[in-house]
Design a protein around this motif. Structure first.
Motif, PDB file in Angstrom:
ATOM      1  N   THR A 295       0.749  -1.272   0.047  1.00 36.59           N
ATOM      2  CA  THR A 295      -0.072   0.087   0.169  1.00 36.59           C
ATOM      3  C   THR A 295       0.821   1.257   0.011  1.00 36.59           C
ATOM      4  N   PHE A 296       0.183   2.553  -0.017  1.00 34.84           N
ATOM      5  CA  PHE A 296       0.978   3.473   0.216  1.00 34.84           C
ATOM      6  C   PHE A 296       1.567   3.699   1.258  1.00 34.84           C
ATOM      7  N   GLU A 297       1.198   3.328   2.601  1.00 36.74           N
ATOM      8  CA  GLU A 297       1.985   3.182   3.801  1.00 36.74           C
ATOM      9  C   GLU A 297       3.025   2.475   3.592  1.00 36.74           C
ATOM     10  N   ASP A 298       2.927   1.133   3.096  1.00 31.44           N
ATOM     11  CA  ASP A 298       4.226   0.133   2.835  1.00 31.44           C
ATOM     12  C   ASP A 298       5.287   0.695   1.942  1.00 31.44           C
ATOM     13  N   ARG A 299       5.073   1.618   0.953  1.00 31.95           N
ATOM     14  CA  ARG A 299       5.660   2.270   0.097  1.00 31.95           C
ATOM     15  C   ARG A 299       6.643   3.430   0.873  1.00 31.95           C
ATOM     16  N   ALA A 300       5.827   4.134   1.742  1.00 28.26           N
ATOM     17  CA  ALA A 300       6.383   5.019   2.587  1.00 28.26           C
ATOM     18  C   ALA A 300       7.232   4.696   3.368  1.00 28.26           C
ATOM     19  N   ARG A 301       6.943   3.355   4.209  1.00 27.77           N
ATOM     20  CA  ARG A 301       7.934   2.815   5.098  1.00 27.77           C
ATOM     21  C   ARG A 301       9.134   2.062   4.376  1.00 27.77           C
ATOM     22  N   ALA A 302       8.964   1.716   3.138  1.00 29.73           N
ATOM     23  CA  ALA A 302      10.108   1.076   2.491  1.00 29.73           C
ATOM     24  C   ALA A 302      11.178   2.266   2.195  1.00 29.73           C
ATOM     25  N   PHE A 303      10.635   3.270   1.718  1.00 27.73           N
ATOM     26  CA  PHE A 303      11.507   4.336   1.196  1.00 27.73           C
ATOM     27  C   PHE A 303      12.398   5.141   2.444  1.00 27.73           C
ATOM     28  N   ALA A 304      11.464   4.987   3.643  1.00 26.89           N
ATOM     29  CA  ALA A 304      12.222   5.728   4.683  1.00 26.89           C
ATOM     30  C   ALA A 304      13.330   4.904   5.184  1.00 26.89           C
ATOM     31  N   GLY A 305      13.237   3.626   4.935  1.00 27.28           N
ATOM     32  CA  GLY A 305      14.503   2.629   5.265  1.00 27.28           C
ATOM     33  C   GLY A 305      15.436   2.399   4.324  1.00 27.28           C
ATOM     34  N   THR A 306      15.168   3.324   3.077  1.00 22.51           N
ATOM     35  CA  THR A 306      16.034   2.900   2.096  1.00 22.51           C
ATOM     36  C   THR A 306      17.261   4.078   2.193  1.00 22.51           C
ATOM     37  N   ILE A 307      18.686   3.492   1.561  1.00 23.35           N
ATOM     38  CA  ILE A 307      19.845   4.100   1.526  1.00 23.35           C
ATOM     39  C   ILE A 307      20.109   3.858   0.159  1.00 23.35           C
ATOM     40  N   CYS A 308      20.866   4.879  -0.275  1.00 22.90           N
ATOM     41  CA  CYS A 308      21.506   4.992  -1.778  1.00 22.90           C
ATOM     42  C   CYS A 308      22.887   5.263  -1.616  1.00 22.90           C
ATOM     43  N   LEU A 309      23.780   4.576  -2.092  1.00 23.06           N
ATOM     44  CA  LEU A 309      25.340   5.166  -2.301  1.00 23.06           C
ATOM     45  C   LEU A 309      25.448   5.528  -3.787  1.00 23.06           C
ATOM     46  N   SER A 310      25.389   6.764  -4.042  1.00 23.18           N
ATOM     47  CA  SER A 310      25.662   7.336  -5.003  1.00 23.18           C
ATOM     48  C   SER A 310      27.295   7.140  -5.478  1.00 23.18           C
ATOM     49  N   SER A 311      27.624   6.277  -6.617  1.00 24.97           N
ATOM     50  CA  SER A 311      29.092   6.147  -6.806  1.00 24.97           C
ATOM     51  C   SER A 311      29.478   6.867  -8.158  1.00 24.97           C
TER      52      SER A 311
END
Length: 430
Positions: A295-311
């Motif tokens: 759901t949108f709630e799951d999407r928000a939770r997933a993005f909040a815990g996401t990290i990106c290494l810009s290499s």
């Protein structure tokens, strides 16, 4: 070099092959897809409905590719670990009406792409690469990987002050390559491309073509401790990201969903449907969440815990211009990947991101270095701040220290590509 991680020359050899086979962003994407397919990933189309299956998947659009691996047990709210990179490099690109001539020389009209270091394109044997679009909408890759064109420099006899006053190049008048003698005919270049690719010239409706140096990548130095080659900015990171994603996909347990996002058009601002400022990454990650019943709630939770290494690549200290660098931060080749910091957010790194990166390097047994610009020298930027702002994803800017950035031929430490790949693998595995 003191490191628990042993140098894998095989990785650097493979990078050299990848660089040579990838003269354009479209070739980068094709070669990436081939490697992913061999590792068991499957292509999904943006126009199809996506299911919630686990395993490796990838999407390609033009010069960009997004690949990810959904492990068993992943929930709709499982965060992502993203390695970001870009597929494009500064070069000379073919204009819409390419056929031109001057004083009996047949020439090709080019446009400068990105922050091209102009003098490095002089007196090099240049090939032609990219893609053509046919009347049915399909694309064909083009790679004429042999000496075809050349941008000749003016002889010193006709420019006596060049070594004292410096080389001055007019972007419009002085960068037009030659490729023969005689009268020019409109359509000559595209007819040549048609012959090279085995299609009829009247079937070609569009093209995205560019020049590349045909000189092969090579080890350099007494002890072969350096690597010289084209397009290291930023195919070095793309190649390391592919290796890291494939390695992570074979891990027994993954707490995150590992992702490789390789964008086009970083060198001119990332503002395109295949650039980092476009919606491609966000769409792919969101559709992955929704395809697994999220759901949108799951999407928000997933993005909040996401990290990106810009290499992306950064600047090694230049021995002939050390005053241009920050005095306390002198990254060296074969010293491991660099953490790029700029408090004005030209890089997205903060203290929390530093901890994530340091932890990944520690787990991989890889040394690492700091990079920060001299306060008196303007700082470049990357897809890092764009990714952070566009998607609300915590982002850390890293890379490999090189010399001759934006040259037709760049230089790095031969060990650093493997050290970067090891650090990225540890990051993706969590």
């Amino acid at each position: 070099m003191s490191s628990a991680h042993r140098f894998d020359r095989g990785h650097t050899d493979d990078l050299m092959s990848f660089l040579a086979a990838s003269p354009s962003p479209y070739h980068v994407v094709a070669n990436t897809a081939e490697r992913l397919e061999k590792a068991g990933f499957r292509e999904v189309m943006e126009t199809d409905a996506w299911d919630g299956r686990t395993g490796g998947m990838y999407v390609r659009r033009g010069g960009a590719v997004i690949a990810w691996y959904v492990p068993d047990g992943a929930t709709p709210a499982t965060p992502f670990r993203v390695v970001g990179a870009h597929t494009d490099s500064p070069n000379l690109r073919i204009k819409p009406l390419p056929d031109t001539s001057s004083h009996g020389w047949r020439q090709v009209a080019v446009e400068l792409y990105g922050g091209t270091l102009l003098n490095t394109w002089l007196d090099r044997d240049l090939g032609l690469s990219g893609r053509i679009t046919l009347s049915d909408g399909s694309h064909r890759l083009v790679n004429v990987d042999r000496p075809l064109m050349r941008v000749p420099q003016l002889a010193i006899h006709l420019d006596r002050g060049v070594n004292q006053d410096g080389l001055k190049l007019d972007k419009q008048r002085h960068m037009t390559p030659i490729w023969g003698l005689g009268e020019v005919g409109q359509g000559d270049l595209i007819r040549f491309v048609a012959e090279e690719t085995g299609v009829a010239a009247d079937e070609i409706r569009g093209w995205d073509l560019m020049l590349h140096s045909v000189e092969a990548p090579a080890y350099l130095g007494r002890d072969r401790e350096l690597l010289a080659g084209p397009r290291m900015d930023n195919l070095l990171s793309v190649h390391a990201g592919i290796a890291a994603l494939i390695a992570a996909s074979s891990s027994a347990s993954l707490p995150y969903i590992p992702v490789l996002a390789a964008f086009d058009h970083e060198e001119n601002g990332s503002q395109s449907d295949t650039g980092a400022e476009g919606p491609l990454l966000g769409n792919v990650l969101e559709r992955s969440v929704l395809s697994r019943g999220g759901t949108f709630e799951d999407r928000a939770r997933a993005f909040a815990g996401t990290i990106c290494l810009s290499s992306d690549t950064g600047h090694a200290v230049h021995p002939n211009y050390a005053e241009r660098h920050e005095p306390g931060h002198h990254p060296m080749p074969n010293g491991g990947p660099i953490l790029k910091v700029n408090v004005n957010q030209r890089y997205a790194t903060d203290g929390a991101g530093r901890a994530v990166f340091a932890g990944a390097c520690e787990r991989a047994g890889v040394p690492w270095q700091h990079f920060v610009s001299n306060n008196a020298v303007p700082c470049g930027t990357t897809i890092g701040p764009i990714t952070a702002a566009r998607h609300g994803i915590a982002t850390v800017d890293i890379g490999v220290a090189i010399l001759s950035m934006h040259s037709a031929r760049e230089l790095c430490g031969a060990e650093d590509p493997h050290l970067l790949a090891a650090a990225l693998t540890a990051f993706l595995e969590g």
